[in-house]
Scaffold this active site. Structure first.
Site, short mmCIF file in Angstrom:
data_model
loop_
_atom_site.label_atom_id
_atom_site.label_comp_id
_atom_site.label_asym_id
_atom_site.label_seq_id
_atom_site.Cartn_x
_atom_site.Cartn_y
_atom_site.Cartn_z
N ASP A 51 -57.68 10.30 27.99
CA ASP A 51 -56.88 9.30 27.28
C ASP A 51 -57.69 8.51 26.25
O ASP A 51 -57.15 7.65 25.57
CB ASP A 51 -56.15 8.36 28.25
CG ASP A 51 -57.09 7.55 29.13
OD1 ASP A 51 -58.32 7.68 28.98
OD2 ASP A 51 -56.59 6.78 29.98
N SER A 94 -60.63 8.07 35.43
CA SER A 94 -60.89 7.97 34.00
C SER A 94 -62.35 8.28 33.65
O SER A 94 -62.83 9.37 33.90
CB SER A 94 -60.48 6.58 33.51
OG SER A 94 -60.50 6.50 32.11
N ASP A 100 -62.81 11.41 27.28
CA ASP A 100 -63.32 10.99 28.58
C ASP A 100 -62.73 11.88 29.67
O ASP A 100 -61.99 12.83 29.39
CB ASP A 100 -63.03 9.51 28.83
CG ASP A 100 -61.54 9.22 28.98
OD1 ASP A 100 -60.73 10.00 28.45
OD2 ASP A 100 -61.19 8.22 29.62
N ASP A 105 -60.38 11.77 31.88
CA ASP A 105 -58.94 12.02 32.04
C ASP A 105 -58.23 12.20 30.71
O ASP A 105 -57.00 12.32 30.67
CB ASP A 105 -58.27 10.94 32.88
CG ASP A 105 -58.09 9.62 32.14
OD1 ASP A 105 -58.93 9.31 31.27
OD2 ASP A 105 -57.14 8.89 32.44
#
Length: 350
Positions: free
Chosen positions: A247, A101, A243, A245
């Protein structure tokens, strides 16, 4: 040892426990073994962000899964919510995300989605842990004639873009709108600029040259300073920061003000209420949401339900209370009318 999964999957420094090739392979084996109990040959999607260690972890997972007689569909770099969508779109039995993440590139992690596109529940993750630590995986290995196959699916970007466009409110247009996107040198580096370009926006894209080590580095949702500067310099209408990843979403307005998750939720909740589609007149936030959001929701006459910190707990409360919007101030927002997972791009389109 003893526990692999935390609030957002398994995570750690790459090449250190639990993110070693040996342990990752066992995670792949355990997932495949459990899925085989359903009585057919499983297919498992594997996607990732842009971290250097993604190749190592991907290959370890492929080795583990195929050794148990399950097949792998590799889809390469794609946002976490995109991998959740592709899992359902390809009718796979599970989807595995390789990402840490918003963390620095040295870290990596594994999140697992069920065939329905939702993250695994605590009980399901515990079953995987129990199987690994039972030391009985070797007894489940497939015969040499039944080893699984791995192949690459190449049209996932187009599939995901079509899905994202369906989340944009009908009757509205982005044509001519000046948008700056900060892709954090992460999983959105291809899809976000391409999507907004197809939607006829005037796009400036920042941090779209991942090298394996620059993901989230002084950019993205945790470091929007460069985005603020570019929005003001280019006289843009809005800036969107994702960010690593993909999400999470943080917004920068035309005056250079940073708008975090709680304010985005307030804006979207009011819009949903005015349109008459705020299901059960309810929103789910976490116990860490700020007082300003609570005051705004009270003025709107909206019921606020607070969950523990973590998007999985927000989702649990949303499902329990049949809510369509929820999230955290970090910018991890869920719109369950559109997706089973938090999606930074879908949040932006709202």
């Amino acid at each position: 040892m003893g526990k692999l999964f935390g609030t957002d999957g398994a995570r750690g420094v790459a090449n250190e426990y639990p993110m070693t090739p040996e342990m990752v392979m066992q995670i792949g084996q355990a997932v495949a073994c459990i899925l085989k109990r359903e009585g057919h040959r499983p297919r498992i999607v594997i996607g990732k962000d842009t971290r250097l260690s993604g190749y190592m972890i991907e290959n370890s997972l492929v080795a583990g899964i195929t050794s148990m007689g399950a097949d792998v569909i590799n889809i390469g770099p794609l946002p976490t919510p995109g991998i959740a969508f592709i899992t359902t779109n390809l009718d796979a039995d599970a989807g595995i995300v390789i990402s840490a993440s918003h963390n620095p590139f040295e870290d990596n992690g594994i999140k697992i989605f069920s065939k329905s596109g939702f993250k695994l529940a605590d009980k399901q993750e515990a079953d995987i842990e129990d199987l690994i630590f039972s030391k009985k995986l070797s007894e489940e290995l497939s015969k040499s004639t039944e080893i699984g196959k791995a192949y690459r699916e190449t049209d996932v970007l187009g599939r995901y873009i079509v899905f994202l466009k369906q989340a944009f409110p009908r009757g509205l247009s982005l044509e001519g709108m000046k948008i700056v996107v900060d892709c954090a040198n992460g999983a959105t580096y291809k899809v976000a600029p391409l999507l907004f370009k197809e939607m006829r926006a005037d796009i400036t894209a920042l941090n779209i040259e991942p090298d394996g080590m620059n993901i989230n580095l002084n950019c993205g949702t945790l470091h929007p300073e460069g985005l603020v500067e570019k929005v003001l310099e280019s006289d843009a209408d809005i800036g969107l920061a994702f960010d690593g990843d993909g999400d999470r979403l943080i917004i920068v307005d035309e005056k250079g003000n940073t708008i975090t998750g709680d304010r985005i939720m307030a804006i979207c909740t009011q819009d949903l209420k005015e349109e008459g589609v705020l299901k059960n007149n309810t929103i789910v936030t976490t116990v860490m949401s700020n007082m300003g959001l609570s005051i705004a929701l009270e003025k709107m006459g909206v019921t606020q339900i607070r969950s523990k910190v973590g998007d999985r707990y927000v989702l649990e409360e949303m499902l329990k209370n049949d809510a369509v919007i929820g999230g955290e101030d970090s910018g991890h927002l869920l719109f369950l009318d559109h997706h089973t997972s938090g999606d930074g791009i879908i949040s932006a389109l709202q």
